[in-house]
Structures are given as C-alpha cells and as structure tokens.
Design a protein around this motif. Structure first.
Motif, PDB file in Angstrom:
ATOM      1  N   VAL A  14     114.988  -0.755   7.672  1.00 54.26           N
ATOM      2  CA  VAL A  14     115.215   0.079   6.659  1.00 54.26           C
ATOM      3  C   VAL A  14     113.735  -0.457   5.474  1.00 54.26           C
ATOM      4  O   VAL A  14     113.092   0.115   5.679  1.00 54.26           O
ATOM      5  N   THR A  15     113.275  -2.209   6.098  1.00 50.67           N
ATOM      6  CA  THR A  15     112.063  -2.555   6.525  1.00 50.67           C
ATOM      7  C   THR A  15     110.807  -2.247   6.508  1.00 50.67           C
ATOM      8  O   THR A  15     110.043  -1.300   5.003  1.00 50.67           O
ATOM      9  N   PHE A  16     111.481  -1.905   8.083  1.00 52.90           N
ATOM     10  CA  PHE A  16     110.360  -0.882   8.125  1.00 52.90           C
ATOM     11  C   PHE A  16     109.907   0.568   7.322  1.00 52.90           C
ATOM     12  O   PHE A  16     108.787   0.714   7.289  1.00 52.90           O
TER      13      PHE A  16
ATOM     14  N   THR B 246     109.693   9.382   5.805  1.00 57.01           N
ATOM     15  CA  THR B 246     110.173   9.014   4.046  1.00 57.01           C
ATOM     16  C   THR B 246     110.523   7.899   4.802  1.00 57.01           C
ATOM     17  O   THR B 246     111.084   7.276   6.033  1.00 57.01           O
ATOM     18  N   CYS B 247     111.601   7.468   4.253  1.00 54.02           N
ATOM     19  CA  CYS B 247     112.466   6.382   4.637  1.00 54.02           C
ATOM     20  C   CYS B 247     113.251   6.184   5.793  1.00 54.02           C
ATOM     21  O   CYS B 247     113.601   5.452   6.154  1.00 54.02           O
ATOM     22  N   PRO B 248     114.268   7.151   5.750  1.00 52.54           N
ATOM     23  CA  PRO B 248     114.983   7.081   6.318  1.00 52.54           C
ATOM     24  C   PRO B 248     114.425   7.772   7.933  1.00 52.54           C
ATOM     25  O   PRO B 248     114.979   7.207   8.794  1.00 52.54           O
ATOM     26  N   LEU B 249     113.212   8.261   7.669  1.00 52.83           N
ATOM     27  CA  LEU B 249     112.966   9.116   8.847  1.00 52.83           C
ATOM     28  C   LEU B 249     111.886   7.972   9.283  1.00 52.83           C
ATOM     29  O   LEU B 249     112.009   7.893  10.817  1.00 52.83           O
ATOM     30  N   GLY B 250     111.688   6.584   8.965  1.00 51.58           N
ATOM     31  CA  GLY B 250     111.057   5.747   9.905  1.00 51.58           C
ATOM     32  C   GLY B 250     111.511   4.747   9.866  1.00 51.58           C
ATOM     33  O   GLY B 250     111.947   3.808  10.929  1.00 51.58           O
TER      34      GLY B 250
ATOM     35  N   LEU C  45     107.740  -8.186   9.152  1.00 51.05           N
ATOM     36  CA  LEU C  45     107.892  -6.734   8.204  1.00 51.05           C
ATOM     37  C   LEU C  45     108.270  -7.619   6.348  1.00 51.05           C
ATOM     38  O   LEU C  45     107.586  -7.019   5.534  1.00 51.05           O
ATOM     39  N   CYS C  46     108.702  -8.627   6.657  1.00 55.15           N
ATOM     40  CA  CYS C  46     108.201  -9.483   5.340  1.00 55.15           C
ATOM     41  C   CYS C  46     107.100  -9.529   4.608  1.00 55.15           C
ATOM     42  O   CYS C  46     106.979  -9.432   3.285  1.00 55.15           O
ATOM     43  N   GLN C  47     106.267 -10.409   5.204  1.00 49.61           N
ATOM     44  CA  GLN C  47     104.497 -10.310   4.913  1.00 49.61           C
ATOM     45  C   GLN C  47     104.123  -9.215   4.849  1.00 49.61           C
ATOM     46  O   GLN C  47     104.227  -9.103   3.777  1.00 49.61           O
ATOM     47  N   GLU C  48     104.717  -8.167   5.016  1.00 49.79           N
ATOM     48  CA  GLU C  48     104.091  -6.463   4.654  1.00 49.79           C
ATOM     49  C   GLU C  48     104.106  -6.326   3.816  1.00 49.79           C
ATOM     50  O   GLU C  48     103.101  -5.907   2.497  1.00 49.79           O
ATOM     51  N   PHE C  49     105.813  -6.718   3.514  1.00 49.48           N
ATOM     52  CA  PHE C  49     106.652  -5.574   2.574  1.00 49.48           C
ATOM     53  C   PHE C  49     106.238  -6.945   0.530  1.00 49.48           C
ATOM     54  O   PHE C  49     105.763  -6.707  -0.035  1.00 49.48           O
TER      55      PHE C  49
END
Length: 176
Positions: free
Chosen positions: A61-63, A76-80, A130-134
């Motif tokens: 989900v974060t990705f 989109t978020c769901p596709l990613g 992922l957290c750092q990118e977010f």
C-alpha cells in the motif's frame, strides 16, 4: 665555492583533493555524494509512526501511494499496490520496483544516493526505504495519503482559496 645545482624532475603521484575518482572522469560512474541530503534518515521510521506500522504490515500500500504521486496519477495506488503485492511472494523481486521508484524520487528532487545504493536499500530494508520515500514526499508538500487527485485539489485550494475568501457569497433566496 658555488656548486652547480642539478635540475631534478619530481613526479607527483595521486590526484588533487578536489577531483573525482578516475572512473568518473572516463564516464564510468558518478561522482560521490552528488545531490542534496534527504529530509530524514533511512532509519527514522519513528518520525511517522502511522506510516511505519502501515508499511510493516502492508508495504504494498505504501509503495502504491508513492508510485501514484511520482507518476502523477498515471499509476493509481491500487494498481501500484497490486503490482508490488504480486512481486512479493511470487518471485521475491519487489525490490526491483522499489529501487526503480526510489531512483525516480532521487532524480526528481536531486537527492544523494545514500546511505546505500537504491537497490541495496530496497534489498536490505525495503520497509525503511519505503518509509523514507513516503516522508520525503510528505515533507515536500506531496502527502501520499491524499493520492494524486487529492494533492492537486489541495494545491488548487491553496492557490484559489484566498480569492474565494475575499468574494462575498452568492445571493441566497428562500423558496416555499
């Protein structure tokens, strides 16, 4: 009394302090530490605990949120999330997508590739990456929680919000 001095040729080896490694000069690499630093460190997950817990349990989900923002709504978020989820158990290669988007983020904002290379960051600790990118996107005013359309709406509201506040409301009429 006077002795003649012989000229001695001295060869200095090494390279000047301010130069790049030789492999960069030949075009086979990049200079070290090029770019600006990240706003937070790789292991600063505690700075956004909600995102850290979400990423620990559902990194897909974060990705997806990061991919949607970096691709400006094309993915989109769901596709990613679905793509990342498929890569996790099937071939254990989610790090390929993760490092690709980390590189995209770094290039977009001119960030340094540190403390590890993008691939190594996602192989060794994909959740921290992922957290750092977010957090980086969020600190730049692009909150991945909102999604791309939410970010656009927020930017438009900030841009046109002052104009709307200075105008009186439209006339209202009561009907029977």
């Amino acid at each position: 009394m006077y002795k003649q001095l012989k000229e001695v040729e001295v060869t200095v080896q090494g390279e000047p302090v301010a130069s790049y490694p030789q492999n960069y000069q030949t075009g086979q690499g990049q200079p070290p530490f090029v770019g600006s630093p990240w706003n937070t460190g790789l292991f600063d997950c505690h700075l956004d605990q909600t995102n850290a817990v979400m990423t620990a349990f559902c990194p897909c989900v974060t990705f997806g949120q990061i991919a949607e923002v970096l691709d400006e709504g094309e993915i989109t978020c769901p596709l990613g999330s679905f793509i990342y989820l498929l890569m996790m158990p099937a071939i254990c290669s989610q790090w390929i997508m993760g490092s690709k988007y980390r590189t995209k983020l770094r290039n977009k904002y001119g960030l340094v590739e540190a403390p590890y290379q993008d691939v190594a960051s996602h192989i060794l600790c994909s959740c921290c990456s992922l957290c750092q990118e977010f957090r980086e996107l969020k600190s730049r005013g692009l909150d991945p929680n909102l999604g791309w359309n939410g970010i656009i709406a927020q930017q438009q509201a900030m841009k046109y919000g002052n104009e709307r506040l200075s105008q009186p409301p439209p006339p209202q009429v009561m009907s029977k």
